[in-house]
Write a protein that holds these residues in place. Structure first.
Motif, PDB file in Angstrom:
ATOM      1  N   LYS A   1       0.585   8.893  -8.292  1.00 24.63           N
ATOM      2  CA  LYS A   1       1.002   8.500  -6.937  1.00 24.63           C
ATOM      3  C   LYS A   1       1.732   9.648  -6.256  1.00 24.63           C
ATOM      4  CE  LYS A   1       2.164   4.224  -8.616  1.00 24.63           C
ATOM      5  NZ  LYS A   1       3.187   3.233  -8.821  1.00 24.63           N
ATOM      6  N   ASN A   2       1.719   9.605  -4.935  1.00 21.26           N
ATOM      7  CA  ASN A   2       2.512  10.532  -4.106  1.00 21.26           C
ATOM      8  C   ASN A   2       2.342  11.997  -4.507  1.00 21.26           C
ATOM      9  OD1 ASN A   2       3.466   8.379  -2.753  1.00 21.26           O
ATOM     10  ND2 ASN A   2       5.591   9.098  -2.772  1.00 21.26           N
ATOM     11  N   ILE A   3       1.117  12.427  -4.495  1.00 23.91           N
ATOM     12  CA  ILE A   3       0.872  13.814  -4.903  1.00 23.91           C
ATOM     13  C   ILE A   3       1.216  14.738  -3.734  1.00 23.91           C
ATOM     14  CG2 ILE A   3      -0.814  15.436  -5.843  1.00 23.91           C
ATOM     15  CD1 ILE A   3      -2.489  12.873  -6.547  1.00 23.91           C
TER      16      ILE A   3
ATOM     17  N   MET B   1       0.829  -1.190   0.000  1.00 23.50           N
ATOM     18  CA  MET B   1       0.000   0.000   0.000  1.00 23.50           C
ATOM     19  C   MET B   1       0.874   1.255   0.000  1.00 23.50           C
ATOM     20  SD  MET B   1      -3.286   0.583   2.316  1.00 23.50           S
ATOM     21  CE  MET B   1      -2.903   1.541   3.751  1.00 23.50           C
ATOM     22  N   ASN B   2       1.974   1.136   0.727  1.00 25.51           N
ATOM     23  CA  ASN B   2       2.791   2.331   0.892  1.00 25.51           C
ATOM     24  C   ASN B   2       4.009   2.314  -0.030  1.00 25.51           C
ATOM     25  OD1 ASN B   2       3.189   4.764   1.974  1.00 25.51           O
ATOM     26  ND2 ASN B   2       3.651   4.074   4.049  1.00 25.51           N
TER      27      ASN B   2
ATOM     28  N   ARG C   1       6.552   3.230  -2.647  1.00 22.77           N
ATOM     29  CA  ARG C   1       6.875   4.598  -3.090  1.00 22.77           C
ATOM     30  C   ARG C   1       6.604   4.739  -4.581  1.00 22.77           C
ATOM     31  NH1 ARG C   1       7.925   8.168   0.187  1.00 22.77           N
ATOM     32  NH2 ARG C   1       8.134   7.379   2.301  1.00 22.77           N
TER      33      ARG C   1
END
Lengths: 393, 102
Positions: free
Chosen positions: A34-36, A1-2, A4
């Protein structure tokens, strides 16, 4: 889930009035972002897969936003790096290819169990088949096929085992062993070794000159090497077996009352170290004086290292108390023992194949506590000996 | 009129049949792990996103999340994972504000 970001993700910067619209549109079209994170001002930074960059650019254009790539993906980064170090990469690949190729080459051919001549033949045949050092193993047939072919080609072998051990071909050869032709012995007579009465004659080759129950002396011809008459006469190597009866006289002398040492079971041990000829007692100082009558036995332990014997050794001397017992036996028993001893004596003298036919007592006497026995034996033994015929007699 | 009737019917069914509400009703499901993570299912898009404030569109009304250092870890058509320090989660019902066009 996490997680990167994957190796193919690129880091992009979106600048515009309302970047949320771009995000929403991306969601609707299935472009994964992803990672906004919100950067300073109206811009937004995020990761997207590099394959979706063109979609993002189109969406951004529709919403009056600008897309700027900040970081290329890991794959791209490494491909550019590899292009920069093309020589190095090529060298590495070359090395791997070379390693694989060399490991597939035949480096050695071992032939085991063959005589030099046969080994040379096998080597030549292998060369004809193309199996030499330096060829590639994948061009060669399988070991089973090689085995069949080399076995067909090479004469004088019973079996050749072929085994591939890494880069080595191992040939195990079993040579054909033909029975050796017996060399014909030179012409000869069979003569008597000692004075005897003939018991049986069996002549394989040659002419028998003596009869059964005939007395022969040492040197008499038993089986002649001359056969045939007149013009058919020739010489052969006489061969045969002649058993003769011979006589032996044996005298033995044994005491009536033999003495015997018996051990009582008591023992003392003395330990000492011997260095350069000097003795250094370690234990058991009084062992020697413990018993009046004893049997002494020594054991020596050498200090050995890498095949060298050091001048130091460990000694154990054992003193065992003993009794001297006088065994008394009847004259009958002594007599039986004497007879037995005589028989042993004659058997030792005769050796294996002779047979004792009869034994007679010649003389029997007991004197000064001793029994003296003289025996006469009739023995059946091989009395043959070979005498060469000198040609041109 | 029909909409509202449909909605109340759904509510009645979920209440009677013991079903989880988020299955039938079009409501978001929020999972929060401490102050660190917020997992939102059934959202309808992002209205506003900055480091301190996130506003999400829902089927009915909107969701306002306040906090610090927000990062949208993943965003999928129905799901969203928000990371940061969450201070406040609030439902804003009624008229949409923020001038968002979906």
């Amino acid at each position: 889930m996490n997680r990167r970001h994957g190796p193919s993700d690129i880091y992009v910067k979106l600048t515009g009035n309302y970047t949320e619209a771009v995000v929403n549109q991306c969601l609707r079209e299935g472009v994964i972002i992803k990672n906004i994170t919100r950067a300073e001002g109206e811009s937004m930074e995020c990761f997207i897969p590099s394959s979706e960059l063109s979609y993002l650019e189109r969406i951004a254009e529709e919403s009056d936003c600008e897309v700027e790539v900040l970081k290329v993906s890991l794959i791209e980064k490494y491909t550019t790096l590899m292009k920069k170090r093309a020589g190095f990469i090529a060298g590495m690949l070359m090395f791997i290819i070379l390693l694989i190729l060399l490991s597939q080459m035949v480096w050695k051919i071992e032939i085991e169990g063959a005589q030099p001549v046969l080994e040379h033949n096998i080597q030549k045949n292998l060369q004809d088949m193309g199996i030499t050092t330096g060829t590639f193993a994948f061009f060669l047939p399988s070991p089973e096929e090689i085995q069949k072919e080399i076995l067909d080609k090479t004469e004088g072998t019973t079996w050749i085992g072929v085994e591939k051990r890494g880069t080595t071909y191992h040939f195990e050869v079993v040579e054909q062993s033909l029975p050796e032709k017996e060399t014909l012995p030179a012409p000869r007579h069979i003569i008597a070794k000692k004075t005897a009465v003939i018991n049986t004659i069996y002549a394989e080759k040659g002419q028998v000159l003596v009869k059964k129950n005939e007395l022969v002396h040492e040197g008499d011809i038993l089986i002649s090497g001359f056969i045939g008459k007149d013009k058919h006469a020739r010489t052969v190597a006489a061969k045969g077996e002649v058993l003769g009866e011979t006589w032996y006289k044996v005298s033995v002398e044994i005491p009536m009352k033999p003495q015997a040492d018996t051990l009582t079971g008591e023992s003392e041990k003395k330990y000492f170290l011997k260095m350069f000829g000097y003795e250094l007692p370690i234990w058991g100082f009084s062992a020697e004086s413990a018993f009046d009558v004893y049997k002494k036995s020594d054991r020596k332990y050498d200090l050995e290292l890498w095949g060298k014997v050091f001048p130091i050794n460990w000694n154990v001397t054992t003193f065992q108390e003993s009794n001297i017992v006088n065994q008394s036996s009847s004259s009958k028993e002594t007599f039986r023992q004497a007879k037995h001893a005589a028989e042993n004596k004659i058997k030792n003298r005769l050796g294996g194949e002779a047979v004792i036919k009869e034994g007679k007592i010649l003389h029997e006497e007991s004197q000064n506590g001793k029994v003296k026995l003289v025996m006469h034996y009739q023995v059946l033994e091989d009395i043959t000996s070979e005498a060469p015929i000198i040609q041109g007699e | 009129m029909l909409e509202r009737w449909k909605q109340s019917a759904k509510q009645w069914v979920t209440g009677k049949m013991n079903l989880p509400e988020d299955v039938l009703l079009d409501v978001p499901r929020l999972t929060m792990i401490g102050q660190l993570h917020l997992h939102v299912e059934n959202h309808r898009g992002v209205l506003h996103f900055s480091k301190e404030l996130v506003r999400l569109k829902l089927s009915y009304g909107e969701l306002s999340i306040k906090g610090k250092d927000f990062v949208i870890k993943t965003i999928l058509p129905n799901e969203l994972l928000l990371e940061g320090t969450i201070d406040e989660v609030r439902y804003l019902n009624g008229r949409e504000t923020g001038g968002a066009h979906e």
